[in-house]
Design an enzyme around this catalytic site. Structure first.
Site, mmCIF file in Angstrom:
data_model
loop_
_atom_site.group_PDB
_atom_site.id
_atom_site.type_symbol
_atom_site.label_atom_id
_atom_site.label_comp_id
_atom_site.label_asym_id
_atom_site.label_seq_id
_atom_site.Cartn_x
_atom_site.Cartn_y
_atom_site.Cartn_z
ATOM 1 N N ASP A 54 0.825 -1.055 0.178
ATOM 2 C CA ASP A 54 -0.051 0.072 0.033
ATOM 3 C C ASP A 54 0.979 0.888 0.004
ATOM 4 O O ASP A 54 0.506 2.430 0.784
ATOM 5 C CB ASP A 54 -1.107 0.644 1.014
ATOM 6 C CG ASP A 54 -0.329 0.233 2.718
ATOM 7 O OD1 ASP A 54 1.179 -0.451 2.594
ATOM 8 O OD2 ASP A 54 -0.625 0.187 3.241
ATOM 9 N N GLU B 255 -12.916 -8.074 12.227
ATOM 10 C CA GLU B 255 -13.169 -8.081 13.458
ATOM 11 C C GLU B 255 -13.774 -6.506 14.112
ATOM 12 O O GLU B 255 -14.334 -6.152 15.440
ATOM 13 C CB GLU B 255 -12.021 -8.609 14.227
ATOM 14 C CG GLU B 255 -12.705 -8.844 15.583
ATOM 15 C CD GLU B 255 -13.599 -10.228 15.930
ATOM 16 O OE1 GLU B 255 -13.675 -10.516 15.724
ATOM 17 O OE2 GLU B 255 -13.924 -10.038 17.700
ATOM 18 N N GLU C 69 -2.644 0.027 -3.896
ATOM 19 C CA GLU C 69 -4.169 -0.452 -3.443
ATOM 20 C C GLU C 69 -4.864 0.520 -3.420
ATOM 21 O O GLU C 69 -4.667 1.946 -2.811
ATOM 22 C CB GLU C 69 -3.884 -0.973 -1.932
ATOM 23 C CG GLU C 69 -4.751 -1.067 -0.543
ATOM 24 C CD GLU C 69 -4.284 -1.156 0.711
ATOM 25 O OE1 GLU C 69 -4.076 -2.654 1.130
ATOM 26 O OE2 GLU C 69 -4.724 -0.152 0.589
HETATM 27 P P1 GTP Z 1 -2.494 -3.605 6.826
HETATM 28 O O1 GTP Z 1 -0.697 -3.778 7.279
HETATM 29 O O2 GTP Z 1 -2.960 -1.912 7.613
HETATM 30 O O3 GTP Z 1 -2.093 -2.405 5.644
HETATM 31 O O4 GTP Z 1 -3.676 -4.521 6.378
HETATM 32 P P2 GTP Z 1 -3.357 -5.421 5.564
HETATM 33 O O5 GTP Z 1 -1.840 -5.133 5.153
HETATM 34 O O6 GTP Z 1 -3.208 -6.417 6.458
HETATM 35 O O7 GTP Z 1 -4.009 -5.059 4.652
HETATM 36 P P3 GTP Z 1 -5.980 -5.042 5.558
HETATM 37 O O8 GTP Z 1 -6.590 -5.171 4.010
HETATM 38 O O9 GTP Z 1 -6.442 -5.382 6.424
HETATM 39 O O10 GTP Z 1 -5.702 -3.128 5.498
HETATM 40 C C1 GTP Z 1 -5.559 -2.564 4.684
HETATM 41 C C2 GTP Z 1 -5.832 -1.237 5.074
HETATM 42 O O11 GTP Z 1 -7.481 -0.919 4.920
HETATM 43 C C3 GTP Z 1 -5.368 -0.586 6.167
HETATM 44 O O12 GTP Z 1 -4.135 0.220 6.159
HETATM 45 C C4 GTP Z 1 -6.679 0.787 6.379
HETATM 46 O O13 GTP Z 1 -6.277 2.000 5.599
HETATM 47 C C5 GTP Z 1 -7.769 -0.105 6.378
HETATM 48 N N1 GTP Z 1 -8.807 -0.807 7.429
HETATM 49 C C6 GTP Z 1 -8.208 -1.902 7.504
HETATM 50 N N2 GTP Z 1 -8.560 -3.179 8.942
HETATM 51 C C7 GTP Z 1 -9.256 -1.452 9.424
HETATM 52 C C8 GTP Z 1 -9.394 -0.929 10.605
HETATM 53 O O14 GTP Z 1 -9.714 -1.951 10.847
HETATM 54 N N3 GTP Z 1 -10.250 0.248 10.786
HETATM 55 C C9 GTP Z 1 -9.747 1.358 10.280
HETATM 56 N N4 GTP Z 1 -9.417 2.441 9.930
HETATM 57 N N5 GTP Z 1 -9.397 0.756 8.682
HETATM 58 C C10 GTP Z 1 -9.054 -0.360 8.263
HETATM 59 MG MG MG Z 2 -2.408 -0.129 5.025
#
Ligand code: GTP
Ligand code: MG
Length: 215
Positions: A84, A125, A151
């Site tokens: 991302d 969750e 992303e």
């Molecule tokens: P990151 O390490 O956070 O990038 O997560 P990931 O690589 O496991 O990917 P995921 O698809 O879970 O999340 C990517 C992005 O989605 C995050 O950088 C946030 O922008 C958003 N996001 C995911 N989970 C949450 C959440 O619980 N709350 C909020 N506010 N944003 C979230």
């Molecule tokens: Mg992220």
């Protein structure tokens, strides 16, 4: 794989060219989305996209993420493991627009879809809902074609409202929020989900009503 890394060597990437690629990829995606929005207007007589936000991850936040994953802070690791660095967020009106837009993005010949995470069908969750797509965009330079990761997050205004506030609240606790706060935030997520459903059915009723009046 190991050979490929060795061949590229530690200096194969330089920061400025990388940032140039990520910036170019964001521009490509935003332009394609603008055209899609116009086409949508022409087919469905309205614009599904309320607004688009994009950003490049800061060096500090890239370094933090690498260290969280137990990886050394190198440009190679960054390109391979941080998906991302270039991020585009599409905020739209109705939940139905999300799937329509995702389908249109999926049909773009130049985009390669690496994976999809549907947090609408399967909320996190925390209560988080959105539709994520990891794509690569080919960026042509004098050195050739560089597939560059972007992303894309697609969500409604209500989902964006929740996610922005939840992020601010969580940030204050550095992830260790008391259980009752997490519970309240999940409740808020359920409320926004209900609001989305209500707005969608209201919109459908309005369309049906207008059709009745015109016939
Ligand atoms: P990151 O390490 O956070 O990038 O997560 P990931 O690589 O496991 O990917 P995921 O698809 O879970 O999340 C990517 C992005 O989605 C995050 O950088 C946030 O922008 C958003 N996001 C995911 N989970 C949450 C959440 O619980 N709350 C909020 N506010 N944003 C979230
Ligand atoms: Mg992220």
């Amino acid at each position: 794989m190991a050979e490929e890394t060795a061949e590229r060597g530690e200096n194969a990437y330089d920061w400025q060219s990388l940032m140039f690629l990520y910036n170019a990829a964001i521009k490509e995606v935003r332009t394609k989305l603008d055209i899609m929005n116009d086409e949508f207007q022409y087919i469905h007589q309205y614009n599904p996209i309320e607004y688009i936000k994009s950003r490049i991850k800061t060096p500090n936040s890239i370094a933090k993420k690498l260290s969280r994953h137990g990886l050394e802070n190198t440009m190679e690791n960054m390109v391979e493991h941080i998906n991302d660095i270039a991020g585009v967020r599409i905020v739209c009106s109705f939940t139905s627009d999300i799937y329509r837009l995702a389908e249109m993005i999926g049909k773009q010949k130049e985009f390669t879809i690496l994976y999809i995470k549907d947090y609408m069908k399967h909320p996190k969750e925390s209560g988080y809902r959105s539709y994520h797509m990891l794509i690569t965009v080919p960026i042509q330079t004098t050195n050739g074609i560089n597939p560059t990761k972007v992303e894309i997050q697609i969500r409604t205004i209500a989902m964006d409202f929740w996610a922005s506030l939840e992020h601010k609240i969580y940030y204050k606790f550095e992830g260790n929020a008391p259980e009752y706060i997490s519970r309240e935030l999940r409740d808020c997520a359920a409320i926004t989900s209900k609001l989305d459903a209500k707005m969608l059915s209201l919109n459908e009723a309005i369309i049906a009503e207008k059709e009745r009046q015109q016939s």
